[in-house]
Motif scaffolding. Structure first.
Motif, PDB file in Angstrom:
ATOM      1  N   ARG A  12      43.789  54.764  47.063  1.00 19.49           N
ATOM      2  CA  ARG A  12      42.717  55.582  46.931  1.00 19.49           C
ATOM      3  C   ARG A  12      43.039  56.988  46.464  1.00 19.49           C
ATOM      4  N   GLU A  39      43.289  49.073  48.168  1.00 17.02           N
ATOM      5  CA  GLU A  39      42.250  49.682  48.547  1.00 17.02           C
ATOM      6  C   GLU A  39      42.219  50.871  47.577  1.00 17.02           C
ATOM      7  N   SER A  41      39.498  53.922  45.175  1.00 23.06           N
ATOM      8  CA  SER A  41      38.488  54.736  45.324  1.00 23.06           C
ATOM      9  C   SER A  41      37.892  55.032  43.725  1.00 23.06           C
ATOM     10  N   GLN A  64      35.194  43.547  47.568  1.00 26.35           N
ATOM     11  CA  GLN A  64      33.938  43.989  48.183  1.00 26.35           C
ATOM     12  C   GLN A  64      34.002  45.561  48.009  1.00 26.35           C
ATOM     13  N   THR A  65      32.830  46.085  47.813  1.00 27.12           N
ATOM     14  CA  THR A  65      32.662  47.406  47.928  1.00 27.12           C
ATOM     15  C   THR A  65      32.498  48.299  49.367  1.00 27.12           C
ATOM     16  N   THR A  66      33.405  49.328  49.462  1.00 31.68           N
ATOM     17  CA  THR A  66      33.638  49.962  50.547  1.00 31.68           C
ATOM     18  C   THR A  66      33.045  51.311  50.533  1.00 31.68           C
ATOM     19  N   GLU A  67      32.779  52.202  51.801  1.00 30.64           N
ATOM     20  CA  GLU A  67      32.327  53.366  51.593  1.00 30.64           C
ATOM     21  C   GLU A  67      32.442  54.284  50.444  1.00 30.64           C
ATOM     22  N   HIS A  70      36.600  50.460  46.492  1.00 32.48           N
ATOM     23  CA  HIS A  70      36.600  49.029  46.633  1.00 32.48           C
ATOM     24  C   HIS A  70      37.976  48.337  47.415  1.00 32.48           C
ATOM     25  N   ARG A  71      37.662  47.236  47.862  1.00 30.70           N
ATOM     26  CA  ARG A  71      38.900  46.638  48.711  1.00 30.70           C
ATOM     27  C   ARG A  71      39.048  45.212  47.986  1.00 30.70           C
TER      28      ARG A  71
END
Length: 77
Positions: A12, A39, A41, A64-67, A70-71
């Protein structure tokens, strides 16, 4: 492999192309079948990491999309 046995690589804050370059270098040091959770950003990682996996012969197990980005779970080919 579960989250407990996969290595976590927190990228990130890094911008394209660094997430892919660093992921490639980390995967090169791993054995076939090992898993890495990445992970990031970087908004372009949603395109770049799956493309990297296809090109380098790794299995993208999950993306997957995270807050904050991505992860990805990747199994070394």
């Amino acid at each position: 492999m579960t989250d407990e046995t996969a290595s976590l690589y927190d990228l990130r804050g890094l911008k394209c192309p660094l997430p892919v370059l660093k992921t490639r270098k980390r995967m090169d040091a791993m054995r076939s079948g090992e898993e890495l959770v990445v992970e990031t950003s970087d908004p372009l990682a949603g395109i770049d990491i799956p493309h990297f996996c296809r090109e380098d012969g790794h299995q993208l197990i999950e993306g997957q999309t995270t807050e904050d980005g991505h992860r990805f779970r990747i199994r070394k080919g």
